[in-house]
Write a protein that holds these residues in place. Structure first.
Motif, PDB file in Angstrom:
ATOM      1  N   LYS A  23      13.197  -0.588 -14.132  1.00 32.55           N
ATOM      2  CA  LYS A  23      12.931   0.520 -15.044  1.00 32.55           C
ATOM      3  C   LYS A  23      11.594   1.187 -14.775  1.00 32.55           C
ATOM      4  CE  LYS A  23      15.673  -1.507 -18.804  1.00 32.55           C
ATOM      5  NZ  LYS A  23      15.657  -1.990 -20.200  1.00 32.55           N
ATOM      6  N   GLU A  24      10.700   0.542 -14.018  1.00 30.28           N
ATOM      7  CA  GLU A  24       9.379   1.115 -13.763  1.00 30.28           C
ATOM      8  C   GLU A  24       9.435   2.226 -12.711  1.00 30.28           C
ATOM      9  OE1 GLU A  24       5.804  -1.655 -13.778  1.00 30.28           O
ATOM     10  OE2 GLU A  24       7.449  -3.030 -13.336  1.00 30.28           O
ATOM     11  N   ASP A  25       8.352   3.030 -12.687  1.00 30.21           N
ATOM     12  CA  ASP A  25       8.177   4.037 -11.639  1.00 30.21           C
ATOM     13  C   ASP A  25       7.813   3.298 -10.352  1.00 30.21           C
ATOM     14  OD1 ASP A  25       7.582   6.079  -9.957  1.00 30.21           O
ATOM     15  OD2 ASP A  25       5.884   6.869 -11.101  1.00 30.21           O
ATOM     16  N   ARG A  26       8.773   3.166  -9.457  1.00 28.15           N
ATOM     17  CA  ARG A  26       8.576   2.338  -8.268  1.00 28.15           C
ATOM     18  C   ARG A  26       7.673   3.003  -7.234  1.00 28.15           C
ATOM     19  NH1 ARG A  26      11.502  -2.061  -8.406  1.00 28.15           N
ATOM     20  NH2 ARG A  26      11.276  -2.466  -6.177  1.00 28.15           N
ATOM     21  N   SER A  27       7.349   4.272  -7.424  1.00 27.62           N
ATOM     22  CA  SER A  27       6.434   4.937  -6.497  1.00 27.62           C
ATOM     23  C   SER A  27       5.033   4.346  -6.566  1.00 27.62           C
ATOM     24  CB  SER A  27       6.381   6.441  -6.791  1.00 27.62           C
ATOM     25  OG  SER A  27       5.821   6.682  -8.071  1.00 27.62           O
ATOM     26  N   LYS A  28       4.746   3.610  -7.672  1.00 31.14           N
ATOM     27  CA  LYS A  28       3.440   2.991  -7.822  1.00 31.14           C
ATOM     28  C   LYS A  28       3.440   1.540  -7.342  1.00 31.14           C
ATOM     29  CE  LYS A  28       2.240   5.912 -11.770  1.00 31.14           C
ATOM     30  NZ  LYS A  28       1.847   5.923 -13.192  1.00 31.14           N
ATOM     31  N   CYS A  29       4.601   1.037  -6.916  1.00 33.17           N
ATOM     32  CA  CYS A  29       4.702  -0.346  -6.454  1.00 33.17           C
ATOM     33  C   CYS A  29       4.193  -0.462  -5.014  1.00 33.17           C
ATOM     34  CB  CYS A  29       6.148  -0.822  -6.512  1.00 33.17           C
ATOM     35  SG  CYS A  29       6.862  -0.778  -8.167  1.00 33.17           S
ATOM     36  N   LEU A  30       3.752  -1.653  -4.648  1.00 38.03           N
ATOM     37  CA  LEU A  30       3.358  -1.903  -3.275  1.00 38.03           C
ATOM     38  C   LEU A  30       4.573  -1.822  -2.348  1.00 38.03           C
ATOM     39  CD1 LEU A  30       0.894  -4.901  -3.705  1.00 38.03           C
ATOM     40  CD2 LEU A  30       0.312  -2.512  -3.261  1.00 38.03           C
ATOM     41  N   ALA A  31       4.300  -1.407  -1.127  1.00 39.67           N
ATOM     42  CA  ALA A  31       5.349  -1.337  -0.111  1.00 39.67           C
ATOM     43  C   ALA A  31       5.096  -2.399   0.953  1.00 39.67           C
ATOM     44  CB  ALA A  31       5.379   0.047   0.523  1.00 39.67           C
ATOM     45  N   LYS A  32       6.114  -2.692   1.720  1.00 37.77           N
ATOM     46  CA  LYS A  32       5.982  -3.628   2.837  1.00 37.77           C
ATOM     47  C   LYS A  32       5.827  -2.833   4.128  1.00 37.77           C
ATOM     48  CE  LYS A  32       8.495  -7.587   0.952  1.00 37.77           C
ATOM     49  NZ  LYS A  32       9.634  -8.530   1.153  1.00 37.77           N
ATOM     50  N   LEU A  33       4.697  -3.049   4.781  1.00 37.25           N
ATOM     51  CA  LEU A  33       4.469  -2.461   6.099  1.00 37.25           C
ATOM     52  C   LEU A  33       4.857  -3.519   7.118  1.00 37.25           C
ATOM     53  CD1 LEU A  33       3.411  -0.246   7.978  1.00 37.25           C
ATOM     54  CD2 LEU A  33       1.109  -1.200   7.671  1.00 37.25           C
ATOM     55  N   ILE A  34       5.894  -3.227   7.894  1.00 35.60           N
ATOM     56  CA  ILE A  34       6.415  -4.174   8.871  1.00 35.60           C
ATOM     57  C   ILE A  34       5.948  -3.736  10.257  1.00 35.60           C
ATOM     58  CG2 ILE A  34       8.492  -5.240   9.825  1.00 35.60           C
ATOM     59  CD1 ILE A  34       9.904  -4.499   7.198  1.00 35.60           C
ATOM     60  N   LEU A  35       5.110  -4.542  10.872  1.00 33.41           N
ATOM     61  CA  LEU A  35       4.546  -4.220  12.179  1.00 33.41           C
ATOM     62  C   LEU A  35       5.291  -4.986  13.269  1.00 33.41           C
ATOM     63  CD1 LEU A  35       0.739  -4.325  11.350  1.00 33.41           C
ATOM     64  CD2 LEU A  35       2.286  -2.365  11.304  1.00 33.41           C
ATOM     65  N   ASP A  36       5.762  -4.223  14.245  1.00 34.30           N
ATOM     66  CA  ASP A  36       6.473  -4.806  15.383  1.00 34.30           C
ATOM     67  C   ASP A  36       5.477  -4.999  16.525  1.00 34.30           C
ATOM     68  OD1 ASP A  36       8.075  -5.537  17.479  1.00 34.30           O
ATOM     69  OD2 ASP A  36       9.405  -3.798  17.388  1.00 34.30           O
ATOM     70  N   MET A  37       5.121  -6.230  16.798  1.00 32.69           N
ATOM     71  CA  MET A  37       4.178  -6.557  17.868  1.00 32.69           C
ATOM     72  C   MET A  37       4.858  -7.227  19.048  1.00 32.69           C
ATOM     73  SD  MET A  37       0.893  -7.947  15.728  1.00 32.69           S
ATOM     74  CE  MET A  37       0.267  -7.070  14.302  1.00 32.69           C
ATOM     75  N   SER A  38       6.175  -7.200  19.067  1.00 29.39           N
ATOM     76  CA  SER A  38       6.917  -7.974  20.063  1.00 29.39           C
ATOM     77  C   SER A  38       6.736  -7.464  21.481  1.00 29.39           C
ATOM     78  CB  SER A  38       8.405  -7.987  19.703  1.00 29.39           C
ATOM     79  OG  SER A  38       8.938  -6.664  19.667  1.00 29.39           O
ATOM     80  N   GLU A  39       6.303  -6.201  21.650  1.00 28.78           N
ATOM     81  CA  GLU A  39       6.138  -5.644  22.993  1.00 28.78           C
ATOM     82  C   GLU A  39       4.751  -5.876  23.582  1.00 28.78           C
ATOM     83  OE1 GLU A  39       8.606  -4.304  24.867  1.00 28.78           O
ATOM     84  OE2 GLU A  39       9.858  -5.010  23.214  1.00 28.78           O
ATOM     85  N   LEU A  40       3.837  -6.474  22.806  1.00 23.02           N
ATOM     86  CA  LEU A  40       2.506  -6.763  23.337  1.00 23.02           C
ATOM     87  C   LEU A  40       2.583  -7.874  24.379  1.00 23.02           C
ATOM     88  CD1 LEU A  40       0.329  -6.663  20.083  1.00 23.02           C
ATOM     89  CD2 LEU A  40       0.764  -4.825  21.727  1.00 23.02           C
ATOM     90  N   ASP A  41       1.758  -7.760  25.389  1.00 21.69           N
ATOM     91  CA  ASP A  41       1.762  -8.703  26.500  1.00 21.69           C
ATOM     92  C   ASP A  41       1.064 -10.005  26.084  1.00 21.69           C
ATOM     93  OD1 ASP A  41       1.429 -10.114  28.877  1.00 21.69           O
ATOM     94  OD2 ASP A  41       1.126  -8.305  30.071  1.00 21.69           O
ATOM     95  N   HIS A  42       1.843 -11.064  25.895  1.00 27.82           N
ATOM     96  CA  HIS A  42       1.287 -12.348  25.469  1.00 27.82           C
ATOM     97  C   HIS A  42       0.332 -12.927  26.501  1.00 27.82           C
ATOM     98  CE1 HIS A  42       4.697 -11.943  22.774  1.00 27.82           C
ATOM     99  NE2 HIS A  42       4.267 -12.962  22.060  1.00 27.82           N
ATOM    100  N   GLU A  43       0.578 -12.667  27.773  1.00 30.93           N
ATOM    101  CA  GLU A  43      -0.254 -13.245  28.826  1.00 30.93           C
ATOM    102  C   GLU A  43      -1.585 -12.495  28.966  1.00 30.93           C
ATOM    103  OE1 GLU A  43       1.916 -13.478  32.441  1.00 30.93           O
ATOM    104  OE2 GLU A  43       3.419 -14.879  31.660  1.00 30.93           O
TER     105      GLU A  43
END
Length: 256
Positions: A23-43
């Motif tokens: 019922k709340e105004d969800r525009s004021k809720c926190l969002a999840k920022l999903i960062l894709d780091m899978s392409e970074l060179d582990h070596e």
């Protein structure tokens, strides 16, 4: 009775305090920022520093280590316009506000970074984290004389907090060497970069390297900077300099 109260608090009151209801105004809720780091060179990269900012200031700062280079690294953020900075290899020259300054007598650190500005206006936002090469390695091979030093000077001494080159004095001189030596220089904003051949306290010759690179088409605005190979041959008072890497075969000669 006490146990029943604890159960009520755990299952009903705490979740209500930590999340938004339907019922709340969800525009004021926190969002999840999903960062894709899978392409970074582990070596190549052991870790990456991550900064997330909004117009209100710093939201998150931390270090992500290579085992965590996953496609779904999550941080909660407000719904706002955000700036994401990822960097590694600053050599200890990065200050707490994200600026990089190269002291006189030092090379540019092997800095890789990226910056992204984007809005977060939904419950989830996905971004890929990339790292771009922010330095050019000038690889110098000298023939015809030994125990020669190479000095490179320029007009950029680092980067500001959003990785824009910062005007200032860059001055690095190699130790005397025979054969090949590499020097890292920061991204340039003009053609003032110079390279001098030094023997003891004597400057044998100075090459207007910035102008020469510009005439050969080197791009200082590229996302990732290329390296420069200089083959310097000293014969009969003539310095022959051959450049390769981005434009194989480009060359010029200068008379001492």
């Amino acid at each position: 009775m006490r146990n029943a109260l604890l159960i009520f608090l755990f299952f009903f009151v705490l979740p209500a305090l930590q999340s938004c209801s339907i019922k709340e105004d969800r525009s004021k809720c926190l969002a999840k920022l999903i960062l894709d780091m899978s392409e970074l060179d582990h070596e190549r990269f052991d870790s990456v520093s991550v900064d997330i900012r909004s117009p209100m200031g710093l939201l998150y700062r931390g270090v992500v280590y290579s085992p965590q280079f996953v496609p779904d690294w999550v941080v909660e953020v407000p719904r706002d316009r955000l700036v994401l900075m990822a960097a590694t290899g600053d050599g200890g020259f990065m200050s707490s506000d994200g600026r990089v300054r190269i002291p006189a007598g030092e090379q540019c650190p092997p800095l890789y970074c990226s910056r992204a500005l984007f809005p977060v206006d939904s419950e989830c936002c996905e971004r890929e984290v990339t790292l771009e090469k922010q330095f050019c390695t000038v690889i110098v091979t000298v023939e015809g004389i030994s125990h020669l030093a190479v000095r490179i000077c320029g007009g950029v001494d680092g980067y500001d907090a959003v990785m824009i080159p910062h005007p200032g004095v860059f001055d690095y001189c190699s130790p005397p060497f025979s054969g090949t030596f590499s020097i890292r220089v920061p991204r340039q904003i003009d053609t003032s970069l110079s390279l001098s051949l030094v023997e003891g306290d004597t400057i044998l010759h100075t090459i207007t390297l910035g102008e020469r690179l510009a005439s050969c088409g080197y791009d200082w605005t590229a996302d990732s900077l290329g390296d420069v190979l200089l083959d310097i041959k000293l014969r009969d008072a003539v310095v022959n300099v051959f450049l390769s890497s981005w434009t194989p075969g480009s060359s010029f000669s200068v008379v001492m």
